[in-house]
Motif scaffolding. Structure first.
Motif, PDB file in Angstrom:
ATOM      1  N   CYS A  25       0.828  -1.216   0.000  1.00  0.00           N
ATOM      2  CA  CYS A  25       0.000   0.000   0.000  1.00  0.00           C
ATOM      3  C   CYS A  25       0.857   1.258   0.000  1.00  0.00           C
ATOM      4  N   GLY A  41       2.338   1.610  -3.466  1.00  0.00           N
ATOM      5  CA  GLY A  41       1.312   2.082  -4.388  1.00  0.00           C
ATOM      6  C   GLY A  41       1.013   3.553  -4.184  1.00  0.00           C
ATOM      7  N   TRP A  42       0.923   3.984  -2.949  1.00  0.00           N
ATOM      8  CA  TRP A  42       0.679   5.403  -2.678  1.00  0.00           C
ATOM      9  C   TRP A  42       1.827   6.255  -3.203  1.00  0.00           C
ATOM     10  N   ILE A  73       1.551   6.425  -7.007  1.00  0.00           N
ATOM     11  CA  ILE A  73       0.419   7.251  -7.445  1.00  0.00           C
ATOM     12  C   ILE A  73       0.692   8.721  -7.193  1.00  0.00           C
ATOM     13  N   GLN A  78      -2.027   6.398 -13.064  1.00  0.00           N
ATOM     14  CA  GLN A  78      -2.135   5.932 -11.672  1.00  0.00           C
ATOM     15  C   GLN A  78      -2.719   4.527 -11.576  1.00  0.00           C
ATOM     16  N   TYR A  95      -0.499   1.435 -10.696  1.00  0.00           N
ATOM     17  CA  TYR A  95      -0.099   1.371  -9.286  1.00  0.00           C
ATOM     18  C   TYR A  95      -1.239   0.836  -8.415  1.00  0.00           C
ATOM     19  N   LEU A  96      -2.480   1.243  -8.777  1.00  0.00           N
ATOM     20  CA  LEU A  96      -3.630   0.713  -8.048  1.00  0.00           C
ATOM     21  C   LEU A  96      -3.759  -0.792  -8.261  1.00  0.00           C
ATOM     22  N   CYS A 121      -0.253  -2.671  -6.785  1.00  0.00           N
ATOM     23  CA  CYS A 121       0.215  -2.484  -5.405  1.00  0.00           C
ATOM     24  C   CYS A 121      -0.906  -2.254  -4.401  1.00  0.00           C
ATOM     25  N   THR A 122      -1.732  -1.267  -4.619  1.00  0.00           N
ATOM     26  CA  THR A 122      -2.667  -0.841  -3.596  1.00  0.00           C
ATOM     27  C   THR A 122      -3.779  -1.855  -3.355  1.00  0.00           C
ATOM     28  N   GLY A 146      -2.359  -5.023  -1.861  1.00  0.00           N
ATOM     29  CA  GLY A 146      -1.923  -4.687  -0.501  1.00  0.00           C
ATOM     30  C   GLY A 146      -3.083  -4.632   0.469  1.00  0.00           C
ATOM     31  N   ALA A 147      -4.196  -4.044   0.027  1.00  0.00           N
ATOM     32  CA  ALA A 147      -5.370  -3.998   0.892  1.00  0.00           C
ATOM     33  C   ALA A 147      -5.925  -5.402   1.126  1.00  0.00           C
TER      34      ALA A 147
END
Length: 136
Positions: free
Chosen positions: A22, A25-26, A29, A38, A41-42, A45-46, A49-50
């Motif tokens: 996360c 990813g942040w 982004i 972006q 990356y979402l 990674c994000t 990760g969530a």
């Protein structure tokens, strides 16, 4: 190794890996101005990760609900007879202590050796949970 420890450590590792993803990813982004740049990356990674954070929380919660058992040691000597508790004594009327709300058998450890214990009589007393003076 107990199952709950495996679940605990795998849950903590999954949650830590999810937090790292996360953050990556942040960071990715935050350097992109346009939404179409972006999205990778979402997706990479994000969101994973969530998902790892949620999976880690579930695994850690499951580990907390399972009890950790200590290993049982084998007896070193030959097994002896099990100590038997003496049968409850029904000799004599139930007893009570002054101001008490429970009726006891005469050999109950809660009234044994107390000279102030008197006969319970027909008073509406509850049975003692230790000696259980009346049959169920």
């Amino acid at each position: 190794m107990p199952t709950s420890r495996i679940l605990l450590w795998s849950g903590l590792a999954a949650a830590a890996a999810g937090a790292v993803l996360c953050v990556l990813g942040w960071y990715g982004i935050s350097g992109e101005r346009f939404a179409e740049r972006q999205l990778p990356y979402l997706a990479s990674c994000t969101v994973p990760g969530a998902a790892l954070i949620v999976a880690g929380a579930v695994l850690t919660g499951t580990a907390a609900l399972l009890s950790v058992r200590t290993p049982q040691t084998e007896p070193t000597g030959p097994p002896g007879p099990e100590p038997e508790s003496p049968p409850p004594s029904a000799d004599g009327p139930p007893l009570r202590v002054p101001g008490g709300t429970l009726a006891h058998r005469p050999d109950c450890p809660l009234v044994e050796g107390k000279p102030e214990a008197t006969e319970a009589g027909a008073a509406g007393l509850d049975p003692c949970p230790v000696c259980e003076p009346w049959p169920p």
